[in-house]
Design a protein around this motif. Sequence first.
Motif, PDB file in Angstrom:
ATOM      1  N   GLY A   5       0.826  -1.197   0.000  1.00  0.00           N
ATOM      2  CA  GLY A   5       0.000   0.000   0.000  1.00  0.00           C
ATOM      3  C   GLY A   5       0.861   1.248   0.000  1.00  0.00           C
ATOM      4  N   TYR A   6       0.230   2.362   0.350  1.00  0.00           N
ATOM      5  CA  TYR A   6       0.899   3.654   0.264  1.00  0.00           C
ATOM      6  C   TYR A   6       0.771   4.393   1.589  1.00  0.00           C
ATOM      7  N   GLU A   7       1.852   5.022   1.996  1.00  0.00           N
ATOM      8  CA  GLU A   7       1.895   5.839   3.218  1.00  0.00           C
ATOM      9  C   GLU A   7       1.253   5.125   4.411  1.00  0.00           C
ATOM     10  N   PRO A  32      -2.779   0.080   3.774  1.00  0.00           N
ATOM     11  CA  PRO A  32      -2.720  -1.086   2.896  1.00  0.00           C
ATOM     12  C   PRO A  32      -3.805  -1.087   1.815  1.00  0.00           C
ATOM     13  N   VAL A  33      -3.401  -1.511   0.621  1.00  0.00           N
ATOM     14  CA  VAL A  33      -4.346  -1.769  -0.474  1.00  0.00           C
ATOM     15  C   VAL A  33      -4.585  -3.284  -0.545  1.00  0.00           C
ATOM     16  N   LEU A  34      -3.524  -4.054  -0.357  1.00  0.00           N
ATOM     17  CA  LEU A  34      -3.609  -5.524  -0.372  1.00  0.00           C
ATOM     18  C   LEU A  34      -2.955  -6.056   0.898  1.00  0.00           C
ATOM     19  N   GLY A  48      -8.855  -8.321 -12.624  1.00  0.00           N
ATOM     20  CA  GLY A  48      -9.698  -7.814 -11.535  1.00  0.00           C
ATOM     21  C   GLY A  48     -10.192  -6.408 -11.799  1.00  0.00           C
ATOM     22  N   GLU A  49     -11.017  -5.931 -10.858  1.00  0.00           N
ATOM     23  CA  GLU A  49     -11.670  -4.639 -11.012  1.00  0.00           C
ATOM     24  C   GLU A  49     -10.666  -3.494 -11.064  1.00  0.00           C
ATOM     25  N   ASN A  50     -11.064  -2.391 -11.700  1.00  0.00           N
ATOM     26  CA  ASN A  50     -10.251  -1.169 -11.702  1.00  0.00           C
ATOM     27  C   ASN A  50     -10.028  -0.715 -10.264  1.00  0.00           C
ATOM     28  N   GLY A  51      -8.804  -0.320  -9.986  1.00  0.00           N
ATOM     29  CA  GLY A  51      -8.497   0.237  -8.658  1.00  0.00           C
ATOM     30  C   GLY A  51      -8.387  -0.797  -7.551  1.00  0.00           C
ATOM     31  N   SER A  52      -8.344  -2.093  -7.912  1.00  0.00           N
ATOM     32  CA  SER A  52      -8.308  -3.119  -6.855  1.00  0.00           C
ATOM     33  C   SER A  52      -6.891  -3.387  -6.341  1.00  0.00           C
ATOM     34  N   GLY A  53      -5.872  -2.993  -7.114  1.00  0.00           N
ATOM     35  CA  GLY A  53      -4.499  -3.154  -6.614  1.00  0.00           C
ATOM     36  C   GLY A  53      -3.563  -3.932  -7.525  1.00  0.00           C
ATOM     37  N   LYS A  54      -3.945  -4.118  -8.782  1.00  0.00           N
ATOM     38  CA  LYS A  54      -3.105  -4.908  -9.706  1.00  0.00           C
ATOM     39  C   LYS A  54      -1.757  -4.227  -9.956  1.00  0.00           C
ATOM     40  N   SER A  55      -1.802  -2.921 -10.280  1.00  0.00           N
ATOM     41  CA  SER A  55      -0.538  -2.213 -10.539  1.00  0.00           C
ATOM     42  C   SER A  55       0.283  -2.088  -9.263  1.00  0.00           C
ATOM     43  N   THR A  56      -0.401  -1.979  -8.137  1.00  0.00           N
ATOM     44  CA  THR A  56       0.310  -1.911  -6.853  1.00  0.00           C
ATOM     45  C   THR A  56       1.114  -3.192  -6.647  1.00  0.00           C
ATOM     46  N   LEU A  57       0.491  -4.335  -6.961  1.00  0.00           N
ATOM     47  CA  LEU A  57       1.203  -5.622  -6.855  1.00  0.00           C
ATOM     48  C   LEU A  57       2.417  -5.631  -7.787  1.00  0.00           C
ATOM     49  N   LEU A  58       2.202  -5.173  -9.017  1.00  0.00           N
ATOM     50  CA  LEU A  58       3.290  -5.175  -9.998  1.00  0.00           C
ATOM     51  C   LEU A  58       4.467  -4.311  -9.527  1.00  0.00           C
ATOM     52  N   LYS A  59       4.152  -3.111  -9.050  1.00  0.00           N
ATOM     53  CA  LYS A  59       5.211  -2.203  -8.577  1.00  0.00           C
ATOM     54  C   LYS A  59       6.012  -2.859  -7.459  1.00  0.00           C
ATOM     55  N   SER A  60       5.328  -3.597  -6.604  1.00  0.00           N
ATOM     56  CA  SER A  60       6.034  -4.237  -5.487  1.00  0.00           C
ATOM     57  C   SER A  60       6.900  -5.388  -5.982  1.00  0.00           C
ATOM     58  N   ASP A  97       2.504  -4.706 -18.091  1.00  0.00           N
ATOM     59  CA  ASP A  97       1.346  -3.996 -17.550  1.00  0.00           C
ATOM     60  C   ASP A  97       0.413  -3.640 -18.711  1.00  0.00           C
ATOM     61  N   GLU A  98      -0.693  -4.354 -18.813  1.00  0.00           N
ATOM     62  CA  GLU A  98      -1.698  -4.130 -19.868  1.00  0.00           C
ATOM     63  C   GLU A  98      -1.047  -3.912 -21.230  1.00  0.00           C
ATOM     64  N   PRO A  99      -0.358  -4.938 -21.745  1.00  0.00           N
ATOM     65  CA  PRO A  99       0.491  -4.729 -22.924  1.00  0.00           C
ATOM     66  C   PRO A  99      -0.255  -4.473 -24.227  1.00  0.00           C
ATOM     67  N   THR A 108      -3.764  -7.638 -16.896  1.00  0.00           N
ATOM     68  CA  THR A 108      -4.553  -7.504 -18.116  1.00  0.00           C
ATOM     69  C   THR A 108      -6.034  -7.366 -17.815  1.00  0.00           C
ATOM     70  N   HIS A 109      -6.741  -6.665 -18.701  1.00  0.00           N
ATOM     71  CA  HIS A 109      -8.207  -6.650 -18.655  1.00  0.00           C
ATOM     72  C   HIS A 109      -8.770  -7.557 -19.742  1.00  0.00           C
ATOM     73  N   ASP A 110      -7.888  -8.217 -20.508  1.00  0.00           N
ATOM     74  CA  ASP A 110      -8.338  -9.094 -21.592  1.00  0.00           C
ATOM     75  C   ASP A 110      -8.538 -10.503 -21.020  1.00  0.00           C
TER      76      ASP A 110
HETATM   77  N1  LIG Z   1       0.931   6.459  -5.640  1.00  0.00           N
HETATM   78  C1  LIG Z   1      -0.204   6.202  -4.961  1.00  0.00           C
HETATM   79  N2  LIG Z   1      -0.442   6.798  -3.772  1.00  0.00           N
HETATM   80  C2  LIG Z   1      -1.569   6.539  -3.061  1.00  0.00           C
HETATM   81  N3  LIG Z   1      -2.533   5.676  -3.470  1.00  0.00           N
HETATM   82  C3  LIG Z   1      -2.348   5.063  -4.661  1.00  0.00           C
HETATM   83  C4  LIG Z   1      -1.180   5.283  -5.466  1.00  0.00           C
HETATM   84  N4  LIG Z   1      -1.274   4.521  -6.579  1.00  0.00           N
HETATM   85  C5  LIG Z   1      -2.457   3.855  -6.485  1.00  0.00           C
HETATM   86  N5  LIG Z   1      -3.086   4.169  -5.329  1.00  0.00           N
HETATM   87  C6  LIG Z   1      -4.380   3.622  -4.858  1.00  0.00           C
HETATM   88  O1  LIG Z   1      -4.241   2.200  -4.684  1.00  0.00           O
HETATM   89  C7  LIG Z   1      -5.435   1.539  -5.095  1.00  0.00           C
HETATM   90  C8  LIG Z   1      -5.078   0.466  -6.147  1.00  0.00           C
HETATM   91  O2  LIG Z   1      -4.598   1.124  -7.312  1.00  0.00           O
HETATM   92  P1  LIG Z   1      -3.949   0.325  -8.529  1.00  0.00           P
HETATM   93  O3  LIG Z   1      -3.432   1.322  -9.501  1.00  0.00           O
HETATM   94  O4  LIG Z   1      -2.990  -0.683  -7.991  1.00  0.00           O
HETATM   95  O5  LIG Z   1      -5.239  -0.423  -9.137  1.00  0.00           O
HETATM   96  P2  LIG Z   1      -5.385  -1.299 -10.469  1.00  0.00           P
HETATM   97  O6  LIG Z   1      -6.065  -2.563 -10.066  1.00  0.00           O
HETATM   98  O7  LIG Z   1      -4.079  -1.425 -11.149  1.00  0.00           O
HETATM   99  O8  LIG Z   1      -6.391  -0.398 -11.331  1.00  0.00           O
HETATM  100  P3  LIG Z   1      -6.649  -0.329 -12.926  1.00  0.00           P
HETATM  101  O9  LIG Z   1      -7.305  -1.611 -13.331  1.00  0.00           O
HETATM  102  O10 LIG Z   1      -7.608   0.828 -13.021  1.00  0.00           O
HETATM  103  O11 LIG Z   1      -5.342  -0.060 -13.614  1.00  0.00           O
HETATM  104  C9  LIG Z   1      -6.399   2.612  -5.617  1.00  0.00           C
HETATM  105  O12 LIG Z   1      -7.305   2.910  -4.585  1.00  0.00           O
HETATM  106  C10 LIG Z   1      -5.485   3.783  -5.904  1.00  0.00           C
HETATM  107  O13 LIG Z   1      -6.179   5.001  -5.712  1.00  0.00           O
END
Ligand SMILES: Nc1ncnc2c1ncn2[C@@H]1O[C@H](COP(=O)(O)OP(=O)(O)OP(=O)(O)O)[C@@H](O)[C@H]1O
Length: 239
Positions: free
Chosen positions: A16-18, A21-23, A40-52, A162-164, A195-197
Amino acid sequence: MNEENELLVCRDVSLGYEGRPVLEHVNLSVRSGDYLCVVGENGSGKSTLLKSLLGLLPPLSGEILRSPALRDRAVGYLPQQTPAQKDFPATVLEVVLSGFLSNRGLKFFYTAAERSAALMNLGKLGVLELQGKCYRELSGGQQQRVLLARALCAASQLLILDEPITGLDPAAAQDLYKTLRYLNKKEGIAVLMVTHDIKNALQDARTIVHISHGGRWFCGSVEEYLRSPEGRRFGGGRS
Ligand SMILES: Nc1ncnc2c1ncn2[C@@H]1O[C@H](COP(=O)(O)OP(=O)(O)OP(=O)(O)O)[C@@H](O)[C@H]1O
């Protein structure tokens, strides 16, 4: 790491951030030769997992373990393309060679071996003839192939994408998937893709991770996914 073929392992990780937790309680193994799609759904944490997994976002708790092979060489990463990246003023060969930068410390010039590996990777992706062209003059599909060749210079074991297919037409998208299947099956490179596909994920993945809002987490085979509540909701009736 417990098993020899594990490349990346998350052990009870919170992401998560600051401090928020997101996941939470993420347990995941990526093995050599795996083909893992994160959906999974938009904003659920997929990119957060990838960044980690890429080491760009430290976990809030728990640990992410990397195999020695991944510690020595960076992971090949194909980020989502931004408009600025599409306009990058360099030749194709320069873009591909830049894949070596993260592994080479302070050396300034590319070695002959790096040059020939870059050309080999362009050849592998069927775009060798583009080597002298300006990157920004290529089509979206050609740019993705060049970026994959660049990612292969960074790593020969694991590609993270990431969503290639964003912005690619259906034919170019199928082309990219075919290339990924080839790299996975013939070259043994593990693929981890957000992916969303869902149709392609069900067709090509060996493992599906589905992240729902609130951090609910599914991880299993395609068959297990299609039997799960998440898979029945997302799986497009293929059950
Ligand atoms: N740099 C950040 N600082 C604080 N919160 C963040 C940051 N990046 C993402 N978030 C939050 O973390 C949560 C998950 O975001 P994330 O981008 O991982 O979702 P996602 O599943 O990849 O979405 P999408 O399918 O729309 O790409 C969201 O609530 C988002 O607002």
